[in-house]
Design an enzyme around this catalytic site. Structure first.
Site, PDB file in Angstrom:
ATOM      1  N   GLU A   1       0.810  -1.224   0.000  1.00 51.24           N
ATOM      2  CA  GLU A   1       0.000   0.000   0.000  1.00 51.24           C
ATOM      3  C   GLU A   1       0.841   1.271   0.000  1.00 51.24           C
ATOM      4  O   GLU A   1       0.517   2.242  -0.690  1.00 51.24           O
ATOM      5  CB  GLU A   1      -0.959  -0.004   1.196  1.00 51.24           C
ATOM      6  CG  GLU A   1      -2.108  -1.006   1.054  1.00 51.24           C
ATOM      7  CD  GLU A   1      -1.739  -2.432   1.451  1.00 51.24           C
ATOM      8  OE1 GLU A   1      -0.628  -2.634   1.997  1.00 51.24           O
ATOM      9  OE2 GLU A   1      -2.549  -3.349   1.224  1.00 51.24           O
TER      10      GLU A   1
ATOM     11  N   HIS B   1     -10.125  -4.583  10.380  1.00 47.66           N
ATOM     12  CA  HIS B   1     -10.795  -4.365   9.094  1.00 47.66           C
ATOM     13  C   HIS B   1     -12.128  -3.636   9.232  1.00 47.66           C
ATOM     14  O   HIS B   1     -13.041  -3.883   8.463  1.00 47.66           O
ATOM     15  CB  HIS B   1     -11.024  -5.704   8.377  1.00 47.66           C
ATOM     16  CG  HIS B   1      -9.780  -6.263   7.776  1.00 47.66           C
ATOM     17  ND1 HIS B   1      -8.794  -6.851   8.518  1.00 47.66           N
ATOM     18  CD2 HIS B   1      -9.353  -6.309   6.486  1.00 47.66           C
ATOM     19  CE1 HIS B   1      -7.822  -7.262   7.717  1.00 47.66           C
ATOM     20  NE2 HIS B   1      -8.130  -6.939   6.480  1.00 47.66           N
TER      21      HIS B   1
END
Lengths: 324, 327
Positions: free
Chosen positions: A60, A129
């Site tokens: 990322e 998450h």
């Protein structure tokens, strides 16, 4: 006006902007062949090819860093972070590089980057998450934060983001992707910094964004049954922020609940409450009430997760406390 | 062998960096420069040799020890010094300082203060070259310390995966601040790290500007021809501490003296004189000319105005909104 789902509106926005401008390209994990984990890039590789819809490694910080470099050279990258949770991995590239570079180089360059990422909890994905961390980015100067709640807003704001000359964090919500709404046929570019009244009302203003707009609309229906006419105001962009829009509404209704899915302390909701009280102290009939997540890592167990994340009932309770 | 005129140009650039940095140290001592200031003295051959192998419109991106690369790229010494003095006339209007020198007109995308932070960005510049199918390449400078950071590895992986035209140049000066490379890197021969990504790795003597130039020319040709990225390790030495506040207690004086004997500037001076391209007198004259240039830069910086108060609110965004900070 056709009805479409939130993710379909996003696909339309990207496709239209890519047809219009050759310098727009997408990059991210599983966005091409796979079509996006939330289907938000479905069909785009077929139309635009692997040069403009680029599958990346799971890296990322690298993804955002490459977007910064590409933007420096004049392209308009639209990197996707599979979820907002992974923005934490890319934080240095987002905050230290993308957001600061224009200022620290004395305005020598623009960085037209739109970082898309879905946030939010509610589907039992556990502590790592389920983040609603838009406040972190609003706290950091140099990056726009756009956070649409409906398909029409998603489309119009994504188009504006891609055409913007600045760095934009475009926050979607996992639980909104399949939600439906009317989206205008004609091209609409929704300007930044304009709040939208999702439900007009006279007795109380609920300021909410992203999925909490829908919780607020449910809450407003319940409040209507109690004889309270609530207005639901969606700022749509958290940076820039439509302070005049919020102040105008609250000055009219004289009461306000700020509802967000993120954690309570030092959040955008805290800032809104503080500024309303700074600006409208004498107009208020009650202190500004707040609804936010319980400050624990989001638990997995369904019942615990539901208790941790705020919902329409929490908004109703908060409203009733200040509506007397 | 380079033409004598080009050798003289390299000499001039190295000397300019050396003399400017001496004035930077002096001005720092006088309190005119603040913050972290990382001098490039000792490493001049790397920036000058490498950047001189590029075309004007190739992209260069850098780490925080960016003074030498800025000047080697042809940046204005006056705007450079004014930036360090925090003046309105600085290249970044006084908002960047020592670590964030950028000169976008010269395709120099400047310094980052985060070790390794510029590596994926370099790959992104390379992506733009490939995307547009233009003839440009990217040169990315960093230190040995950067090669242990996560994003360094991400950047090299991306670059090779997508065959991006990026030359990664590691200036291995053997210390990440005060920690020796043997205490921080599993592989002290940095150029061998290239093999982990299937790209060629080169090692050059970073104290010899002609060797740096020769190897870079070869690599530039390969990379521009579509061969994909490459890693060059230039072994060099910074004569001063990591920054102006570092007395360098972690290094042996004998080691410092050894490296000072390898100084790239007298080395090239000898080549120039031996080759009959210059005389001691002509090089002294050049030195005087550059001293005057450095003095002029200091004077310009000194006399330049501070940034106006409203500059605080400018340059963050291309388009401003009412909710943005304002006076």
């Amino acid at each position: 006006m056709p009805e479409m789902r939130y993710y379909e509106a996003l696909i339309e926005a990207m496709a239209e902007e890519m047809r219009r401008d050759e310098s727009v390209f997408l990059m991210g994990e599983d966005i091409g062949l796979f079509g996006g984990t939330f289907r938000a890039t479905e069909g785009l590789m077929a139309e635009f090819g692997s040069r403009r819809v680029r599958d990346t490694p799971i890296a990322e910080a690298g993804i955002v860093g490459l977007a910064v470099g590409a933007a420096m050279a004049g392209l308009r990258p639209v990197p996707e972070l599979m979820t907002m949770n992974f923005a934490i991995v890319a934080m240095d590239q987002i905050i230290n590089h993308a957001a600061k570079m224009r200022y620290m180089f004395g305005g020598q360059l623009n960085l037209p980057i739109t970082i898309r990422a879905p946030g939010g909890g509610g589907t039992q994905k556990g502590a790592q998450h389920s983040h609603s961390i838009e406040s972190w980015f609003v706290n950091s100067p140099g990056i726009r934060v756009v956070i649409p709640s409906t398909p029409a807003d998603a489309k119009g704001l994504l188009k504006t983001s891609i055409r913007s000359e600045d760095v934009v964090l475009f926050v979607e919500h996992e639980m909104l992707y399949s939600s439906k709404g009317q989206v205008p046929d004609e091209e609409v570019l929704i300007p930044f910094g304009r709040a939208d009244i999702k439900r007009p009302g006279t007795d109380l203003t609920i300021v909410a964004w992203s999925k909490m707009v829908h919780e607020a609309l449910h809450a407003a229906e319940a409040l209507a049954a109690e004889g309270i006419d609530a207005e639901v105001l969606d700022p749509r962009t958290l940076d820039p922020f439509d302070w005049d829009g919020v102040f105008e509404s609250v000055a009219r209704t004289r009461r306000c609940v700020v509802a967000e899915e993120g954690w309570r302390s030092v959040s955008v909701g805290a800032e809104i409450a503080a500024r309303i009280q700074e600006t409208l102290f004498h107009e208020l009939d009650a202190p500004v009430a707040r609804v936010a997540a319980v400050e624990v890592p989001t638990p997995y167990a369904r019942k615990l997760e539901q208790k941790a994340l705020p919902n329409a009932d929490d908004i109703v309770r908060a409203a009733l406390k200040i509506a007397v | 062998m380079l033409q004598s005129r080009e050798m003289l140009r390299l000499y001039r650039q190295m000397l300019l960096i050396r003399r400017m940095e001496e004035r930077v140290a002096e001005s720092y001592g006088e309190g005119k420069i603040g913050g972290f200031t990382h001098l490039y003295i000792g490493q001049e051959a790397v920036a000058v040799g490498a950047i001189s192998a590029l075309n004007f419109d190739d992209y260069v991106i850098d780490t925080y020890r960016d003074h030498g690369h800025f000047l080697a790229r042809g940046g204005d010494p006056k705007k450079f010094m004014a930036e360090l003095f925090g003046k309105q006339t600085g290249i970044c209007k006084g908002k960047g300082g020592s670590m964030h020198m950028a000169d976008v007109e010269r395709y120099f995308f400047g310094g980052t203060g985060i070790v390794g932070g510029s590596i994926p960005i370099a790959a992104g510049l390379g992506l733009a070259c490939n995307y547009r199918e233009d003839d440009r390449i990217v040169m990315s400078f960093f230190g040995d310390g950067a090669t242990n950071q996560g994003v360094w590895h991400e950047g090299l992986n991306f670059a090779k995966l997508w065959n991006l035209p990026v030359i990664f140049i590691c200036e291995n000066n053997f210390y990440g601040i005060g920690t020796g490379v043997q205490f921080s890197s599993s592989l002290t021969e940095v150029h061998k790290k290239a093999s982990g990504y299937g790209m060629p790795g080169y090692r050059v003597n970073g104290m010899d500007v002609l060797e740096v130039r020769r190897v870079c020319e070869e690599v530039v040709k390969l990379v521009r021809g579509g061969a994909g990225p490459a890693l060059i390790e230039a072994r060099c030495y910074r004569y001063q501490g990591h920054s102006m506040t570092d007395p360098g207690r972690y290094r042996a004086r004998a080691e410092e003296e050894l490296w000072r004997k390898r100084d790239p500037i007298p080395r090239l001076a000898k080549d120039l004189i031996d080759g009959g391209f210059a005389t001691e007198e002509s090089l002294l004259e050049l030195d005087r000319e550059i001293e005057a240039l450095a003095e002029e830069a200091v004077q310009y910086a000194d006399e330049s105005p501070d940034p106006a108060p409203e500059a605080l609110y400018e340059d963050m965004f291309a388009v401003r909104y009412p909710s943005d900070p304002h006076a």
